[in-house]
Design a protein around this motif. Sequence first.
Motif, PDB file in Angstrom:
ATOM      1  N   THR A  31      10.546  21.265  -8.578  1.00 33.79           N
ATOM      2  CA  THR A  31      11.000  19.947  -9.037  1.00 33.79           C
ATOM      3  C   THR A  31       9.858  18.934  -9.167  1.00 33.79           C
ATOM      4  O   THR A  31      10.089  17.813  -9.604  1.00 33.79           O
ATOM      5  CB  THR A  31      12.061  19.381  -8.071  1.00 33.79           C
ATOM      6  N   ILE A  32       8.638  19.308  -8.789  1.00 33.80           N
ATOM      7  CA  ILE A  32       7.503  18.383  -8.915  1.00 33.80           C
ATOM      8  C   ILE A  32       7.137  18.232 -10.388  1.00 33.80           C
ATOM      9  O   ILE A  32       6.997  19.219 -11.113  1.00 33.80           O
ATOM     10  CB  ILE A  32       6.290  18.892  -8.118  1.00 33.80           C
ATOM     11  N   THR A  33       6.990  16.991 -10.844  1.00 28.13           N
ATOM     12  CA  THR A  33       6.606  16.693 -12.222  1.00 28.13           C
ATOM     13  C   THR A  33       5.359  15.803 -12.212  1.00 28.13           C
ATOM     14  O   THR A  33       4.968  15.280 -11.155  1.00 28.13           O
ATOM     15  CB  THR A  33       7.743  15.973 -12.972  1.00 28.13           C
ATOM     16  N   PRO A  34       4.718  15.590 -13.364  1.00 26.15           N
ATOM     17  CA  PRO A  34       3.530  14.708 -13.385  1.00 26.15           C
ATOM     18  C   PRO A  34       3.825  13.255 -13.046  1.00 26.15           C
ATOM     19  O   PRO A  34       2.923  12.508 -12.682  1.00 26.15           O
ATOM     20  CB  PRO A  34       3.027  14.840 -14.830  1.00 26.15           C
ATOM     21  N   ARG A  35       5.072  12.839 -13.185  1.00 24.60           N
ATOM     22  CA  ARG A  35       5.480  11.448 -12.896  1.00 24.60           C
ATOM     23  C   ARG A  35       4.583  10.453 -13.642  1.00 24.60           C
ATOM     24  O   ARG A  35       3.985   9.541 -13.061  1.00 24.60           O
ATOM     25  CB  ARG A  35       5.468  11.176 -11.393  1.00 24.60           C
ATOM     26  N   TRP A  36       4.536  10.610 -14.967  1.00 27.54           N
ATOM     27  CA  TRP A  36       3.664   9.770 -15.795  1.00 27.54           C
ATOM     28  C   TRP A  36       4.054   8.295 -15.721  1.00 27.54           C
ATOM     29  O   TRP A  36       3.196   7.413 -15.771  1.00 27.54           O
ATOM     30  CB  TRP A  36       3.694  10.239 -17.242  1.00 27.54           C
ATOM     31  N   LEU A  37       5.354   8.000 -15.606  1.00 28.71           N
ATOM     32  CA  LEU A  37       5.772   6.596 -15.552  1.00 28.71           C
ATOM     33  C   LEU A  37       5.139   5.896 -14.361  1.00 28.71           C
ATOM     34  O   LEU A  37       4.637   4.771 -14.478  1.00 28.71           O
ATOM     35  CB  LEU A  37       7.299   6.505 -15.479  1.00 28.71           C
ATOM     36  N   VAL A  38       5.141   6.546 -13.207  1.00 31.42           N
ATOM     37  CA  VAL A  38       4.544   5.950 -12.011  1.00 31.42           C
ATOM     38  C   VAL A  38       3.047   5.746 -12.213  1.00 31.42           C
ATOM     39  O   VAL A  38       2.476   4.727 -11.802  1.00 31.42           O
ATOM     40  CB  VAL A  38       4.816   6.846 -10.786  1.00 31.42           C
ATOM     41  N   HIS A  39       2.381   6.700 -12.865  1.00 37.92           N
ATOM     42  CA  HIS A  39       0.941   6.602 -13.080  1.00 37.92           C
ATOM     43  C   HIS A  39       0.581   5.507 -14.083  1.00 37.92           C
ATOM     44  O   HIS A  39      -0.455   4.840 -13.945  1.00 37.92           O
ATOM     45  CB  HIS A  39       0.388   7.935 -13.564  1.00 37.92           C
ATOM     46  N   LEU A  40       1.413   5.322 -15.102  1.00 36.82           N
ATOM     47  CA  LEU A  40       1.065   4.404 -16.182  1.00 36.82           C
ATOM     48  C   LEU A  40       1.467   2.955 -15.909  1.00 36.82           C
ATOM     49  O   LEU A  40       0.971   2.044 -16.570  1.00 36.82           O
ATOM     50  CB  LEU A  40       1.723   4.880 -17.485  1.00 36.82           C
ATOM     51  N   LEU A  41       2.367   2.740 -14.969  1.00 39.88           N
ATOM     52  CA  LEU A  41       2.751   1.367 -14.637  1.00 39.88           C
ATOM     53  C   LEU A  41       1.668   0.685 -13.812  1.00 39.88           C
ATOM     54  O   LEU A  41       1.109   1.283 -12.886  1.00 39.88           O
ATOM     55  CB  LEU A  41       4.053   1.348 -13.839  1.00 39.88           C
ATOM     56  N   PRO A  42       1.341  -0.583 -14.115  1.00 42.08           N
ATOM     57  CA  PRO A  42       0.514  -1.358 -13.179  1.00 42.08           C
ATOM     58  C   PRO A  42       1.361  -1.780 -11.982  1.00 42.08           C
ATOM     59  O   PRO A  42       2.508  -2.188 -12.153  1.00 42.08           O
ATOM     60  CB  PRO A  42       0.076  -2.564 -14.008  1.00 42.08           C
ATOM     61  N   TRP A  43       0.802  -1.658 -10.780  1.00 43.35           N
ATOM     62  CA  TRP A  43       1.555  -1.934  -9.559  1.00 43.35           C
ATOM     63  C   TRP A  43       1.051  -3.203  -8.888  1.00 43.35           C
ATOM     64  O   TRP A  43      -0.154  -3.420  -8.770  1.00 43.35           O
ATOM     65  CB  TRP A  43       1.464  -0.742  -8.603  1.00 43.35           C
ATOM     66  N   ILE A  44       2.010  -4.019  -8.447  1.00 45.01           N
ATOM     67  CA  ILE A  44       1.706  -5.302  -7.833  1.00 45.01           C
ATOM     68  C   ILE A  44       2.244  -5.302  -6.400  1.00 45.01           C
ATOM     69  O   ILE A  44       3.433  -5.014  -6.172  1.00 45.01           O
ATOM     70  CB  ILE A  44       2.339  -6.463  -8.620  1.00 45.01           C
ATOM     71  N   GLY A  45       1.371  -5.603  -5.444  1.00 44.97           N
ATOM     72  CA  GLY A  45       1.813  -5.734  -4.064  1.00 44.97           C
ATOM     73  C   GLY A  45       2.538  -7.057  -3.862  1.00 44.97           C
ATOM     74  O   GLY A  45       2.082  -8.094  -4.344  1.00 44.97           O
ATOM     75  N   VAL A  46       3.661  -7.030  -3.174  1.00 44.40           N
ATOM     76  CA  VAL A  46       4.461  -8.244  -2.969  1.00 44.40           C
ATOM     77  C   VAL A  46       4.557  -8.550  -1.477  1.00 44.40           C
ATOM     78  O   VAL A  46       4.539  -7.643  -0.642  1.00 44.40           O
ATOM     79  CB  VAL A  46       5.879  -8.100  -3.573  1.00 44.40           C
ATOM     80  N   GLU A  47       4.638  -9.816  -1.159  1.00 46.56           N
ATOM     81  CA  GLU A  47       4.766 -10.254   0.226  1.00 46.56           C
ATOM     82  C   GLU A  47       6.230 -10.334   0.617  1.00 46.56           C
ATOM     83  O   GLU A  47       7.077 -10.787  -0.147  1.00 46.56           O
ATOM     84  CB  GLU A  47       4.110 -11.622   0.411  1.00 46.56           C
ATOM     85  N   ALA A  48       6.504  -9.860   1.815  1.00 43.63           N
ATOM     86  CA  ALA A  48       7.864  -9.930   2.376  1.00 43.63           C
ATOM     87  C   ALA A  48       8.894  -9.213   1.512  1.00 43.63           C
ATOM     88  O   ALA A  48      10.090  -9.478   1.620  1.00 43.63           O
ATOM     89  CB  ALA A  48       8.285 -11.386   2.587  1.00 43.63           C
ATOM     90  N   GLY A  49       8.436  -8.318   0.634  1.00 34.92           N
ATOM     91  CA  GLY A  49       9.367  -7.518  -0.158  1.00 34.92           C
ATOM     92  C   GLY A  49      10.116  -8.286  -1.219  1.00 34.92           C
ATOM     93  O   GLY A  49      11.161  -7.824  -1.689  1.00 34.92           O
ATOM     94  N   ILE A  50       9.615  -9.480  -1.638  1.00 39.12           N
ATOM     95  CA  ILE A  50      10.316 -10.312  -2.622  1.00 39.12           C
ATOM     96  C   ILE A  50       9.355 -10.675  -3.747  1.00 39.12           C
ATOM     97  O   ILE A  50       8.218 -11.079  -3.505  1.00 39.12           O
ATOM     98  CB  ILE A  50      10.870 -11.600  -1.982  1.00 39.12           C
ATOM     99  N   TYR A  51       9.826 -10.526  -4.985  1.00 43.79           N
ATOM    100  CA  TYR A  51       9.034 -10.883  -6.172  1.00 43.79           C
ATOM    101  C   TYR A  51       9.880 -11.843  -7.004  1.00 43.79           C
ATOM    102  O   TYR A  51      10.936 -11.462  -7.528  1.00 43.79           O
ATOM    103  CB  TYR A  51       8.704  -9.630  -6.969  1.00 43.79           C
TER     104      TYR A  51
END
Length: 309
Positions: A31-51
Amino acid sequence: MAENQDIQRALGDAAARQLANATKTVPQLTTITPRWLVHLLPWIGVEAGIYRLNKVKDASRVLTACSQRDERDLPETFVDYDENPREYFLSAVTTVVDVHTRVSDLYGSPHDQIKEQLRLTIETIKERQENELLTNPEYGLLNNVHPDQKISTLSGPPTPDDLDELITKVWKEPAFFLAHPKAIAAFGRECTRRGVPPPTANLFGSPFLTWRGLPLVPCDKVPVEDGKTKILLLRTGESRQGVVGLYQPGLPGEQGLGLSVKFMGISRKAIASYLVSLYCSLAVLTEDALAVLENVDVGKYHDYQPEYR
Protein backbone atom coordinates in the motif's frame (compact mmCIF):
# COMPACT_ATOMS: atom_id res chain seq x y z
CA MET A 1 21.95 -48.93 -9.54
CA ALA A 2 25.45 -47.66 -8.71
CA GLU A 3 24.58 -44.27 -10.21
CA ASN A 4 21.48 -43.96 -7.98
CA GLN A 5 23.53 -44.86 -4.92
CA ASP A 6 26.06 -42.11 -5.77
CA ILE A 7 23.24 -39.56 -6.03
CA GLN A 8 21.82 -40.64 -2.68
CA ARG A 9 25.27 -40.25 -1.07
CA ALA A 10 25.55 -36.63 -2.22
CA LEU A 11 24.37 -33.79 0.04
CA GLY A 12 20.93 -32.65 -1.05
CA ASP A 13 19.82 -29.04 -1.52
CA ALA A 14 17.24 -29.17 1.27
CA ALA A 15 19.79 -30.31 3.83
CA ALA A 16 22.48 -27.93 2.59
CA ARG A 17 20.19 -24.93 3.00
CA GLN A 18 20.08 -25.55 6.74
CA LEU A 19 23.69 -24.33 6.97
CA ALA A 20 23.23 -21.35 4.67
CA ASN A 21 22.42 -17.79 5.73
CA ALA A 22 19.45 -16.53 3.74
CA THR A 23 19.44 -12.84 2.84
CA LYS A 24 16.29 -11.42 4.40
CA THR A 25 14.43 -8.34 3.20
CA VAL A 26 12.56 -5.95 5.41
CA PRO A 27 8.77 -6.47 5.25
CA GLN A 28 7.31 -5.19 1.99
CA LEU A 29 4.04 -3.21 2.15
CA THR A 30 2.10 -2.99 -1.11
CA THR A 31 0.00 0.00 0.00
CA ILE A 32 3.03 2.35 0.06
CA THR A 33 2.84 4.95 -2.73
CA PRO A 34 5.11 7.89 -3.71
CA ARG A 35 2.65 10.31 -2.05
CA TRP A 36 3.43 13.05 -4.59
CA LEU A 37 0.79 15.41 -3.17
CA VAL A 38 2.55 15.49 0.20
CA HIS A 39 5.91 16.08 -1.50
CA LEU A 40 4.68 18.84 -3.81
CA LEU A 41 2.74 20.87 -1.25
CA PRO A 42 4.59 23.66 0.58
CA TRP A 43 4.22 23.06 4.33
CA ILE A 44 3.70 25.76 6.93
CA GLY A 45 4.28 25.24 10.65
CA VAL A 46 1.44 26.63 12.77
CA GLU A 47 1.38 27.67 16.41
CA ALA A 48 -1.07 26.04 18.80
CA GLY A 49 -2.51 24.00 15.92
CA ILE A 50 -4.52 26.95 14.51
CA TYR A 51 -4.15 28.67 11.12
CA ARG A 52 -6.30 31.78 10.62
CA LEU A 53 -6.95 32.65 6.98
CA ASN A 54 -7.51 36.41 6.74
CA LYS A 55 -9.07 37.78 3.55
CA VAL A 56 -9.97 41.14 2.05
CA LYS A 57 -13.66 41.77 2.59
CA ASP A 58 -14.47 43.46 -0.74
CA ALA A 59 -11.72 43.99 -3.29
CA SER A 60 -13.98 46.18 -5.45
CA ARG A 61 -13.99 48.88 -2.75
CA VAL A 62 -10.24 49.43 -3.05
CA LEU A 63 -10.31 52.54 -5.27
CA THR A 64 -7.49 53.72 -7.51
CA ALA A 65 -7.25 56.21 -10.36
CA CYS A 66 -4.86 57.27 -13.08
CA SER A 67 -4.90 61.06 -13.01
CA GLN A 68 -4.16 63.35 -15.94
CA ARG A 69 -1.06 65.51 -15.76
CA ASP A 70 -2.90 68.68 -14.71
CA GLU A 71 -5.31 66.97 -12.28
CA ARG A 72 -4.65 66.72 -8.54
CA ASP A 73 -7.84 65.04 -7.24
CA LEU A 74 -6.98 61.63 -5.82
CA PRO A 75 -9.38 58.95 -4.60
CA GLU A 76 -9.34 58.05 -0.94
CA THR A 77 -9.65 54.41 0.01
CA PHE A 78 -8.82 51.72 2.55
CA VAL A 79 -8.70 47.92 2.50
CA ASP A 80 -11.25 46.28 4.76
CA TYR A 81 -10.79 42.78 6.15
CA ASP A 82 -13.18 39.92 6.75
CA GLU A 83 -14.31 40.17 10.37
CA ASN A 84 -14.91 36.42 10.70
CA PRO A 85 -11.96 34.71 9.01
CA ARG A 86 -11.90 30.96 8.67
CA GLU A 87 -9.68 29.08 11.09
CA TYR A 88 -8.11 25.72 10.26
CA PHE A 89 -7.41 23.29 13.09
CA LEU A 90 -4.89 20.49 12.77
CA SER A 91 -6.36 17.00 12.78
CA ALA A 92 -4.56 13.99 14.21
CA VAL A 93 -3.90 10.58 12.70
CA THR A 94 -2.78 8.32 15.53
CA THR A 95 -2.26 4.70 16.51
CA VAL A 96 -0.46 2.67 19.19
CA VAL A 97 2.13 0.07 18.22
CA ASP A 98 2.50 -2.85 20.64
CA VAL A 99 5.58 -5.11 20.61
CA HIS A 100 6.21 -7.93 23.11
CA THR A 101 9.64 -7.47 24.66
CA ARG A 102 10.36 -11.18 24.22
CA VAL A 103 9.93 -10.76 20.46
CA SER A 104 12.15 -7.68 20.24
CA ASP A 105 14.80 -9.29 22.48
CA LEU A 106 15.03 -12.68 20.74
CA TYR A 107 14.27 -11.85 17.12
CA GLY A 108 16.00 -8.52 16.57
CA SER A 109 18.59 -9.67 14.02
CA PRO A 110 19.20 -8.96 11.20
CA HIS A 111 16.28 -6.50 11.33
CA ASP A 112 15.18 -4.63 14.43
CA GLN A 113 11.61 -5.69 15.15
CA ILE A 114 10.62 -2.43 16.84
CA LYS A 115 12.16 -0.34 14.07
CA GLU A 116 10.31 -2.27 11.38
CA GLN A 117 7.00 -2.15 13.26
CA LEU A 118 7.31 1.61 13.57
CA ARG A 119 8.47 2.07 9.96
CA LEU A 120 5.50 0.18 8.53
CA THR A 121 3.07 1.96 10.85
CA ILE A 122 4.48 5.37 9.91
CA GLU A 123 4.18 4.54 6.21
CA THR A 124 0.52 3.59 6.73
CA ILE A 125 -0.17 6.79 8.69
CA LYS A 126 1.41 8.86 5.92
CA GLU A 127 -0.81 7.14 3.37
CA ARG A 128 -3.81 8.04 5.53
CA GLN A 129 -2.53 11.63 5.72
CA GLU A 130 -2.57 11.98 1.92
CA ASN A 131 -6.05 10.49 1.83
CA GLU A 132 -7.23 13.07 4.37
CA LEU A 133 -5.65 15.93 2.39
CA LEU A 134 -7.95 14.95 -0.47
CA THR A 135 -11.16 13.70 1.13
CA ASN A 136 -11.39 15.08 4.68
CA PRO A 137 -14.90 16.59 5.04
CA GLU A 138 -13.54 19.81 6.60
CA TYR A 139 -10.27 20.65 4.84
CA GLY A 140 -9.86 18.07 2.05
CA LEU A 141 -9.23 19.43 -1.45
CA LEU A 142 -12.26 17.73 -2.99
CA ASN A 143 -14.54 19.32 -0.39
CA ASN A 144 -13.13 22.85 -0.70
CA VAL A 145 -13.55 23.63 -4.38
CA HIS A 146 -15.54 26.81 -4.96
CA PRO A 147 -18.65 26.21 -7.12
CA ASP A 148 -17.32 28.62 -9.76
CA GLN A 149 -14.18 26.47 -10.02
CA LYS A 150 -15.98 23.28 -11.01
CA ILE A 151 -16.37 22.13 -14.60
CA SER A 152 -17.62 18.88 -16.10
CA THR A 153 -16.30 16.96 -19.06
CA LEU A 154 -18.81 16.56 -21.86
CA SER A 155 -17.22 13.80 -23.92
CA GLY A 156 -16.51 11.15 -21.28
CA PRO A 157 -12.74 10.57 -21.20
CA PRO A 158 -10.60 13.60 -20.25
CA THR A 159 -9.55 15.56 -23.32
CA PRO A 160 -6.97 18.28 -24.03
CA ASP A 161 -9.89 20.72 -24.29
CA ASP A 162 -11.00 19.77 -20.76
CA LEU A 163 -7.57 20.40 -19.28
CA ASP A 164 -7.28 23.68 -21.18
CA GLU A 165 -10.58 24.75 -19.66
CA LEU A 166 -9.29 23.74 -16.24
CA ILE A 167 -6.23 25.94 -16.76
CA THR A 168 -8.50 28.94 -17.38
CA LYS A 169 -9.81 28.46 -13.84
CA VAL A 170 -6.34 28.41 -12.27
CA TRP A 171 -4.43 30.55 -14.74
CA LYS A 172 -2.33 32.46 -12.20
CA GLU A 173 0.81 30.33 -11.90
CA PRO A 174 -0.75 26.84 -11.83
CA ALA A 175 1.52 24.17 -10.35
CA PHE A 176 0.25 20.69 -11.28
CA PHE A 177 -2.73 18.52 -12.11
CA LEU A 178 -3.66 15.78 -9.62
CA ALA A 179 -5.50 12.69 -10.84
CA HIS A 180 -5.96 8.97 -10.35
CA PRO A 181 -3.48 6.95 -12.47
CA LYS A 182 -6.40 5.60 -14.51
CA ALA A 183 -7.52 9.15 -15.35
CA ILE A 184 -4.00 10.01 -16.50
CA ALA A 185 -3.93 6.88 -18.65
CA ALA A 186 -7.32 7.80 -20.14
CA PHE A 187 -6.05 11.31 -20.93
CA GLY A 188 -2.93 9.88 -22.57
CA ARG A 189 -5.05 7.59 -24.76
CA GLU A 190 -7.30 10.47 -25.77
CA CYS A 191 -4.31 12.65 -26.67
CA THR A 192 -2.79 9.85 -28.73
CA ARG A 193 -6.09 9.30 -30.50
CA ARG A 194 -6.13 12.98 -31.46
CA GLY A 195 -2.53 12.92 -32.63
CA VAL A 196 -1.19 15.14 -29.82
CA PRO A 197 0.64 12.76 -27.45
CA PRO A 198 1.51 14.64 -24.23
CA PRO A 199 5.21 15.30 -23.52
CA THR A 200 6.96 13.66 -20.59
CA ALA A 201 8.98 15.47 -17.92
CA ASN A 202 11.18 14.08 -15.15
CA LEU A 203 10.54 15.16 -11.57
CA PHE A 204 12.30 13.63 -8.57
CA GLY A 205 13.77 11.03 -10.92
CA SER A 206 10.35 9.83 -12.15
CA PRO A 207 8.61 10.46 -15.50
CA PHE A 208 5.33 12.42 -15.57
CA LEU A 209 2.99 13.14 -18.43
CA THR A 210 2.53 16.89 -18.89
CA TRP A 211 0.03 19.20 -20.53
CA ARG A 212 0.89 22.83 -21.34
CA GLY A 213 4.04 22.33 -19.29
CA LEU A 214 2.13 21.23 -16.17
CA PRO A 215 2.76 17.72 -14.80
CA LEU A 216 -0.12 15.29 -14.35
CA VAL A 217 0.65 13.94 -10.88
CA PRO A 218 -0.78 10.48 -10.07
CA CYS A 219 -2.53 9.84 -6.77
CA ASP A 220 -4.52 6.70 -6.03
CA LYS A 221 -6.41 8.52 -3.24
CA VAL A 222 -8.52 10.43 -5.80
CA PRO A 223 -11.77 8.43 -5.64
CA VAL A 224 -12.99 6.36 -8.59
CA GLU A 225 -16.64 5.34 -8.39
CA ASP A 226 -18.50 3.46 -11.12
CA GLY A 227 -15.82 4.37 -13.63
CA LYS A 228 -16.02 8.10 -12.86
CA THR A 229 -13.38 10.26 -11.22
CA LYS A 230 -12.09 13.85 -11.00
CA ILE A 231 -9.00 15.77 -12.05
CA LEU A 232 -7.76 18.69 -9.93
CA LEU A 233 -5.52 21.62 -10.80
CA LEU A 234 -3.69 23.46 -8.03
CA ARG A 235 -1.70 26.60 -7.48
CA THR A 236 0.56 26.16 -4.44
CA GLY A 237 2.43 28.35 -2.00
CA GLU A 238 1.54 31.03 0.55
CA SER A 239 3.26 33.79 -1.46
CA ARG A 240 1.15 32.83 -4.52
CA GLN A 241 -2.10 32.70 -2.51
CA GLY A 242 -2.32 29.03 -3.33
CA VAL A 243 -2.78 25.73 -1.52
CA VAL A 244 -0.60 25.00 1.51
CA GLY A 245 -0.19 22.12 3.91
CA LEU A 246 -0.26 22.76 7.66
CA TYR A 247 1.64 20.92 10.38
CA GLN A 248 2.67 21.26 14.02
CA PRO A 249 6.43 21.83 14.46
CA GLY A 250 8.55 21.01 17.48
CA LEU A 251 6.66 17.96 18.71
CA PRO A 252 8.26 15.74 21.38
CA GLY A 253 9.69 12.69 19.63
CA GLU A 254 9.47 14.43 16.25
CA GLN A 255 10.24 12.15 13.29
CA GLY A 256 9.14 14.42 10.45
CA LEU A 257 6.73 17.24 9.60
CA GLY A 258 4.02 16.95 12.24
CA LEU A 259 4.99 13.33 12.96
CA SER A 260 6.05 12.08 16.38
CA VAL A 261 6.78 8.74 18.04
CA LYS A 262 6.54 8.51 21.83
CA PHE A 263 7.45 5.54 24.03
CA MET A 264 4.51 4.85 26.36
CA GLY A 265 6.19 2.31 28.61
CA ILE A 266 6.08 -1.45 29.22
CA SER A 267 3.02 -3.13 30.69
CA ARG A 268 3.02 -5.84 33.38
CA LYS A 269 2.55 -8.33 30.53
CA ALA A 270 5.85 -7.17 28.98
CA ILE A 271 4.20 -5.31 26.10
CA ALA A 272 6.12 -2.23 24.96
CA SER A 273 3.84 0.46 23.49
CA TYR A 274 4.64 3.35 21.18
CA LEU A 275 2.28 6.20 20.31
CA VAL A 276 2.58 7.32 16.67
CA SER A 277 0.88 10.65 15.87
CA LEU A 278 0.70 12.86 12.80
CA TYR A 279 -0.89 16.33 12.94
CA CYS A 280 -1.82 18.02 9.69
CA SER A 281 -4.36 20.05 7.75
CA LEU A 282 -4.61 21.93 4.46
CA ALA A 283 -5.76 25.40 3.43
CA VAL A 284 -6.89 26.81 0.08
CA LEU A 285 -5.94 30.49 0.45
CA THR A 286 -8.04 31.86 -2.44
CA GLU A 287 -10.89 30.38 -4.43
CA ASP A 288 -9.01 30.46 -7.74
CA ALA A 289 -6.11 28.39 -6.35
CA LEU A 290 -8.03 25.16 -6.95
CA ALA A 291 -10.30 23.83 -9.69
CA VAL A 292 -11.74 20.43 -10.52
CA LEU A 293 -12.85 18.60 -13.65
CA GLU A 294 -15.75 16.34 -12.73
CA ASN A 295 -17.49 13.39 -14.34
CA VAL A 296 -14.27 12.06 -15.88
CA ASP A 297 -14.91 8.65 -17.47
CA VAL A 298 -12.13 6.10 -17.03
CA GLY A 299 -14.16 3.00 -17.89
CA LYS A 300 -16.79 0.87 -16.23
CA TYR A 301 -15.00 -1.05 -13.52
CA HIS A 302 -14.92 -1.33 -9.76
CA ASP A 303 -11.53 -0.12 -8.68
CA TYR A 304 -9.99 -1.25 -5.41
CA GLN A 305 -10.08 1.48 -2.80
CA PRO A 306 -7.88 0.78 0.26
CA GLU A 307 -9.63 0.84 3.61
CA TYR A 308 -7.98 3.21 6.07
CA ARG A 309 -8.45 2.68 9.77
